[in-house]
Scaffold this motif. Structure first.
Motif, PDB file in Angstrom:
ATOM      1  N   HIS A  32       0.751  -1.135   0.126  1.00 47.69           N
ATOM      2  CA  HIS A  32       0.098  -0.094  -0.041  1.00 47.69           C
ATOM      3  C   HIS A  32       0.901   1.431  -0.067  1.00 47.69           C
ATOM      4  O   HIS A  32       2.119   1.319   0.431  1.00 47.69           O
ATOM      5  CB  HIS A  32      -0.776   0.161   1.013  1.00 47.69           C
ATOM      6  N   LEU A  33       0.272   2.366  -0.503  1.00 50.42           N
ATOM      7  CA  LEU A  33       1.032   3.820  -0.663  1.00 50.42           C
ATOM      8  C   LEU A  33       1.642   3.932   1.104  1.00 50.42           C
ATOM      9  O   LEU A  33       0.899   4.053   1.858  1.00 50.42           O
ATOM     10  CB  LEU A  33      -0.063   4.785  -1.086  1.00 50.42           C
ATOM     11  N   GLY A  34       2.901   4.170   0.858  1.00 51.16           N
ATOM     12  CA  GLY A  34       3.296   4.680   2.381  1.00 51.16           C
ATOM     13  C   GLY A  34       3.788   3.596   2.948  1.00 51.16           C
ATOM     14  O   GLY A  34       4.229   4.009   4.438  1.00 51.16           O
ATOM     15  N   TYR A  35       3.723   2.289   2.674  1.00 54.33           N
ATOM     16  CA  TYR A  35       3.956   1.397   3.689  1.00 54.33           C
ATOM     17  C   TYR A  35       5.091   0.258   2.970  1.00 54.33           C
ATOM     18  O   TYR A  35       5.217   0.301   1.989  1.00 54.33           O
ATOM     19  CB  TYR A  35       2.942   0.448   3.976  1.00 54.33           C
ATOM     20  N   VAL A  36       5.832  -0.314   3.983  1.00 55.95           N
ATOM     21  CA  VAL A  36       6.629  -1.442   3.427  1.00 55.95           C
ATOM     22  C   VAL A  36       6.020  -2.799   3.154  1.00 55.95           C
ATOM     23  O   VAL A  36       5.374  -3.154   3.851  1.00 55.95           O
ATOM     24  CB  VAL A  36       7.688  -1.699   4.705  1.00 55.95           C
ATOM     25  N   GLY A  37       6.299  -3.000   1.933  1.00 56.38           N
ATOM     26  CA  GLY A  37       5.478  -4.400   1.472  1.00 56.38           C
ATOM     27  C   GLY A  37       5.780  -5.400   2.146  1.00 56.38           C
ATOM     28  O   GLY A  37       6.939  -5.491   2.770  1.00 56.38           O
ATOM     29  N   GLN A  38       4.810  -6.520   2.382  1.00 60.39           N
ATOM     30  CA  GLN A  38       5.181  -7.871   2.917  1.00 60.39           C
ATOM     31  C   GLN A  38       4.755  -8.969   2.102  1.00 60.39           C
ATOM     32  O   GLN A  38       3.706  -8.861   1.168  1.00 60.39           O
ATOM     33  CB  GLN A  38       4.425  -7.984   4.151  1.00 60.39           C
ATOM     34  N   SER A  39       5.560 -10.109   2.278  1.00 62.14           N
ATOM     35  CA  SER A  39       5.261 -11.346   1.450  1.00 62.14           C
ATOM     36  C   SER A  39       5.065 -12.587   2.289  1.00 62.14           C
ATOM     37  O   SER A  39       5.925 -12.573   3.289  1.00 62.14           O
ATOM     38  CB  SER A  39       6.180 -11.755   0.300  1.00 62.14           C
TER      39      SER A  39
END
Length: 515
Positions: free
Chosen positions: A178-185
């Motif tokens: 999401h905009l402004g967040y660190v992505g997670q997998s």
């Protein structure tokens, strides 16, 4: 984000990194410091995340985020801290990548596949809730994507998501961003069978990238326009899209029209070449009482969706050679959009310009100058004068006045080229009944379209007989209802988010076109 705020966040980040051991040992046995404090389970688990560098996944039926807990100041392992904060030692803890999965003792984690019936294809449902790591607020409109495929959806306004995966994707990896967040997998198999609670961490931009903030905003827009032919498609493609439009009166559902389109999408470099739409499937629900008279007819959102591809049909706020007298532009924050660093450019009509123009923000990739997202609205000061642009006709005893008009447009890459991904428009009217003084209810009409599939093979224009005239009112269009296609989602309440059916549409279209 103000510069002082940036340095505070950077300092906090350095503290977090400093607490991560370099030896890569078992994170569950890592020693952390718990302060003496009282807080919610979610906030206290957040403190564990800050010191360990790991986020949590757990079933919301197992752990109550809002429970208040008192903890004592102490040194303990991550494992002991989790037990004390949750008040439950009957838990199994497993490290998956940079996450800690919390389950009941003895609960099976399907790490390598799902049990399947031998005679039927199996679909598994992944559900959960995505929260801000620091505030515990739901993250709306976050992307949930199956890596390596075009399958995915978005979270609703409560941060909830739902994804149906076929057995062939049982070992897939899901990416949350999401905009402004660190992505997670995270592996899909780790999330199956429970109502998951996950969190995203606000993204802190590295110090060396702060200099990008000093770039003159018009220069960012010019570079974005110059790189259009490199970033966006120069040839036509087919887009399979899901579309819906609806009307609410006094927050009550009045009508809902849903459709699946095949769109002949012209090159982004040909603004004068019209896109074409072929109607594949359609469903319509009318909730008006038989005694109700027709309140109004609105311009079709289908045409609006095509026109809102602002890379192809360039709006006035992107035409700098002519918009200099109309708009002012300012540089904003640096944020993250789908793990890409983006500059934010704000624009607003100049003081003294009295016509209804737009104001909003543009999110431009700092590396390749691609437009990733745009959010804009008709200026609230002049929005009333835009009524005539949206209402075709209205009942004799009704007067509608536009109250708010908002749009969101986003682009995503596929095979290295950016395409339109999601379009949303919301228009609010104040409804005045003649000779009635007591009530002025709000009428809300909306539309949205999302790309479920992209095809660049054997792309040709549709025969005239198959084209849907985009300027028509879709709610009045004749169609043949396909019960076998809509199946269990043939009646969709208005509150259901688009995200819950995007993946269904993609799978069903795949089955329809490749039986």
């Amino acid at each position: 984000m103000r510069l002082s705020r940036f340095y505070i966040l950077l300092f906090q980040l350095l503290l977090i990194v400093g607490n991560v051991k370099a030896d890569g040992g078992d994170v569950l046995e890592r020693i952390i410091q718990l302060p003496r404090t009282r807080g919610t389970v979610y906030s206290l688990l957040g403190k564990v995340s800050e010191q360990s560098g790991y986020l949590f996944i757990y079933d919301s039926n197992l752990i109550n985020n809002d429970s208040e807990v008192n903890i004592r100041k102490k040194s303990c392992t991550v494992r002991q801290a989790i037990f004390e904060i949750t008040g439950n030692r009957n838990l199994d803890l497993k490290v998956l990548g940079n996450h800690i999965l919390i389950t009941r003792t003895g609960e099976k984690t399907l790490a390598r596949g799902w049990a399947t019936a031998p005679s039927q294809p199996v679909y598994s449902t992944i559900i959960g809730n995505l929260l801000d790591k620091e505030t515990a607020e739901p993250i709306a409109n976050a992307s949930v994507i199956v890596q390596g495929t075009s399958l995915g959806n978005i979270t609703n306004q409560n941060g909830e998501f739902r994804l149906h995966l076929p057995d062939s994707l049982k070992n897939a990896v899901l990416a949350f961003s999401h905009l402004g967040y660190v992505g997670q997998s995270i592996e899909a198999s780790a999330l199956e069978g429970r109502n998951n609670t996950l969190s995203l961490e606000p993204r802190v931009i590295p110090l060396q990238e702060v200099l990008i903030r000093l770039v003159e905003p018009k220069k960012l827009i010019r570079e974005m326009m110059e790189y259009r032919n490199k970033n966006y498609s120069s040839v036509p493609v087919f887009l399979t899209t899901f579309y819906r439009e609806g009307v609410q009166l006094k927050n009550k559902f009045q009508s809902l029209t849903e459709a699946v389109f095949k769109v002949y999408k012209n090159s982004a470099m040909e603004p004068d070449a019209n896109d074409q739409v072929k109607l594949l499937k359609m469903s319509r629900i009318n909730n008006r009482e038989k005694t109700d008279s027709l309140i109004a007819k609105f311009r079709s959102g289908v045409e609006a969706c095509l026109q809102l591809d602002i890379i192809k049909d360039i709006p006035d706020f992107l035409q700098l050679d002519t918009s200099g007298e109309l708009y002012t532009y300012t540089s904003g924050d640096i944020v993250s959009v789908d793990n890409r660093t983006a500059n934010v450019v704000y624009f607003e009509q100049k003081q003294g310009v009295k016509e209804p123009l737009f104001r909003g923000e543009l999110y431009i990739d700092s590396e390749n100058s691609a437009l990733l997202q745009a959010r804009f609205e008709v200026h609230p000061k002049y929005v009333k004068s835009a009524t005539r642009l949206f209402v075709l006709r209205q009942a004799h005893k009704i007067r509608l006045t536009t109250q708010k008009i908002n749009y969101t447009v986003s682009y995503k890459p596929w095979n290295g080229t950016y395409y339109i991904h999601h379009i949303r428009g919301d228009i609010y009217f104040k409804m005045k009944r003649k000779r009635v003084l007591a009530s002025n209810p709000v009428l809300h009409t909306w539309f949205e379209m999302v790309t479920c599939r992209i095809d660049d093979k054997n792309v040709t224009r549709f025969p005239r007989s198959e084209r849907l005239p985009t300027h028509t009112i879709l709610a009045d269009t004749d169609f043949k209802y396909d019960e076998s296609f809509w199946e269990d989602f043939n009646v969709i309440p208005l509150e259901a988010e688009l995200s819950k059916i995007i993946e269904k549409v993609a799978l069903k279209i795949e089955k329809t076109e490749n039986p």
